[in-house]
Design an enzyme around this catalytic site. Structure first.
Site, PDB file in Angstrom:
ATOM      1  N   HIS A   1     -50.929  14.520  -7.985  1.00 45.74           N
ATOM      2  CA  HIS A   1     -50.842  15.943  -7.667  1.00 45.74           C
ATOM      3  C   HIS A   1     -49.907  16.134  -6.482  1.00 45.74           C
ATOM      4  O   HIS A   1     -49.809  15.271  -5.610  1.00 45.74           O
ATOM      5  CB  HIS A   1     -52.237  16.497  -7.339  1.00 45.74           C
ATOM      6  CG  HIS A   1     -52.307  17.993  -7.338  1.00 45.74           C
ATOM      7  ND1 HIS A   1     -51.964  18.734  -6.231  1.00 45.74           N
ATOM      8  CD2 HIS A   1     -52.670  18.877  -8.294  1.00 45.74           C
ATOM      9  CE1 HIS A   1     -52.131  20.024  -6.508  1.00 45.74           C
ATOM     10  NE2 HIS A   1     -52.554  20.130  -7.760  1.00 45.74           N
TER      11      HIS A   1
ATOM     12  N   ASP B   1     -56.157  18.785 -14.676  1.00 38.95           N
ATOM     13  CA  ASP B   1     -55.499  19.005 -15.966  1.00 38.95           C
ATOM     14  C   ASP B   1     -55.819  17.903 -16.961  1.00 38.95           C
ATOM     15  O   ASP B   1     -55.738  18.109 -18.172  1.00 38.95           O
ATOM     16  CB  ASP B   1     -53.981  19.091 -15.772  1.00 38.95           C
ATOM     17  CG  ASP B   1     -53.590  20.199 -14.817  1.00 38.95           C
ATOM     18  OD1 ASP B   1     -54.046  21.329 -15.031  1.00 38.95           O
ATOM     19  OD2 ASP B   1     -52.856  19.931 -13.845  1.00 38.95           O
TER      20      ASP B   1
END
Length: 437
Positions: free
Chosen positions: A313, A371
């Site tokens: 991320h 995700d």
């Protein structure tokens, strides 16, 4: 204590530039890194700072969301995201983000009623959908319809009026699921389903998406609660690309509907809101557990052009705290609908195990993010991949609105105007076309 009281100057940074000394104030917030104030740098020195992507630049002060990427911490108004996702509801979290405190039982009941009575769309807006092709992407429809709301709701576009700001926020939080569900129904050629005020926020959304006039729709409460949790996990995430877009648009004085439409357009980008779709596509490409070693090897090979989606991320350099909640939610949904043996989940779990044990991933801090699991969960619920980013937009609307509201109420904010490092041609004289080679 006001935000101005909490943010105080505690030191000075000394800059020596072109033989001149300049003291820059260092601010400290309640938590997080200290910030060097360069607001007067150009005026004092004639120099700008250069920061592509604004990775080291704070563009505002905010009380809403705090992220510590190194520690894997996400707080909304001081509350850990894990606690909100497990113990709160989406509308309760909406109230918190917009108002700064958790609501009392009476306040939450009133707030729910305010949202519920705004779930209907202006009936003329239903014909607006017919202007789109049937194969239009639902996000394209969302951008157009939300932007057009300012043409239908004139009584909530005056951003200088606190009451109108509140009405605009309530309307968008209430109507976004309706807009999204209508976009989905239109894209698959089914009749639209009007909202039902006796259902929960997410229960109503599921009914509008998957119900039909031929039979009574029964809300799966496990799925509705899971979707509510997904909305909480995506409600706000500090100054990300779409939020910064909303703030930049609002700095010009644009109406709230235009600002949120701008945020939706930015979210549509595959590097932002489309990440869960990319992660699901990757899991489908891998297909089975026995093929994982092949793809792990490709991920480690810099020349392969392949990378594992749903890992790592921009902010988190530790385990994404939302991913832990999402993982549990994923299992609950699959079990509830009888798909706990989903082959993609098995691939996901094995990938997760390898990523947490393999030195390559550990050194690069490539931990599974939200995700990684949300795509599997949304697919299991019944949403096509074209709706994944739409659902993200529905959830993130409250975060955009909270940031929009905060910016308007911040007396220090001005119209956004980033500067640049010009690398084009210097001054030159125009040459008539008859004299050019």
């Amino acid at each position: 204590m006001t935000l101005k009281d909490k943010i105080h100057s505690e030191a000075l940074a000394h800059l020596h530039l072109d033989g001149k000394d300049l003291d820059l104030v260092i601010h400290k917030g309640t938590v997080g890194p200290r910030v060097i104030d360069v607001g007067k740098l150009y005026k004092e020195t004639g120099h700008f700072t250069y920061d592509p992507g604004f990775t080291s630049t704070a563009s505002c002060k905010s009380k809403i969301t705090y992220i510590d990427g190194a520690a894997g911490v996400l707080l909304h108004r001081g509350y850990p995201i894990e606690q909100l996702a497990e113990q709160s509801t989406y509308l309760e979290t909406c109230y918190l983000l917009l108002n700064g405190e958790l609501p009392s039982k009476k306040e939450l009941l009133k707030y729910r009623m305010q949202i519920t009575k705004h779930t209907m769309l202006h009936e003329q807006m239903t014909s607006f959908y017919k202007g789109f092709r049937r194969d239009a992407h639902p996000m394209a429809i969302m951008c157009g319809v939300v932007g057009a709301m300012s043409a239908f709701y004139h009584d909530s576009t005056d951003i200088s009026d606190p009451r109108q700001r509140t009405v605009a926020a309530n309307r968008m939080i209430a109507k976004m699921p309706t807009i999204a569900a209508m976009a989905y129904k239109y894209s698959i050629g089914q009749p639209i389903s009007y909202p039902r005020n006796d259902l929960s926020y997410t229960g109503n959304f599921l009914k509008m998406c998957f119900g039909n006039p031929c039979e009574e729709f029964q809300v799966n409460e496990v799925v509705a609660r899971a979707l509510d949790r997904i909305f909480i996990l995506h409600a706000d995430h500090e100054q990300n690309a779409s939020t910064a877009t909303v703030r930049l648009a609002s700095s010009s004085g644009a109406n709230p509907f235009a600002c949120i439409a701008a945020g939706i357009a930015c979210l549509w980008g595959p590097a932002h809101g489309g990440a869960n779709e990319a992660a699901l596509n990757m899991l489908e490409e891998i297909g089975t557990v026995d093929r994982i070693p092949e793809y792990i090897a490709k991920a480690k090979d810099k020349t392969s052009g392949f990378r594992l989606m749903g890992f790592g991320h921009r902010v988190y350099k530790n385990f994404d705290p939302r991913a832990l909640v999402m993982r549990k939610t994923c299992h609950e949904v699959l079990e509830s609908i009888g798909r706990e043996d989903d082959p993609l989940l098995k691939v996901a779990l094995e990938l997760e195990r390898i990523a947490l044990e393999d030195d390559y991933f550990i050194k690069k801090k490539l931990y599974p993010n939200i995700d990684f699991y949300s795509g599997i969960t949304l697919r299991a619920i019944g949403f096509p991949v074209s709706m994944f980013t739409v659902l993200f937009a529905v959830a993130r609307t409250v975060g955009w609105l909270a940031q929009w509201k905060e910016m308007i109420e911040d007396s220090e904010q001005r119209i956004g105007r980033p500067r640049q490092l010009y690398i084009g041609e210097p001054l030159r004289q125009f040459v008539p076309i008859s004299q050019r080679n």
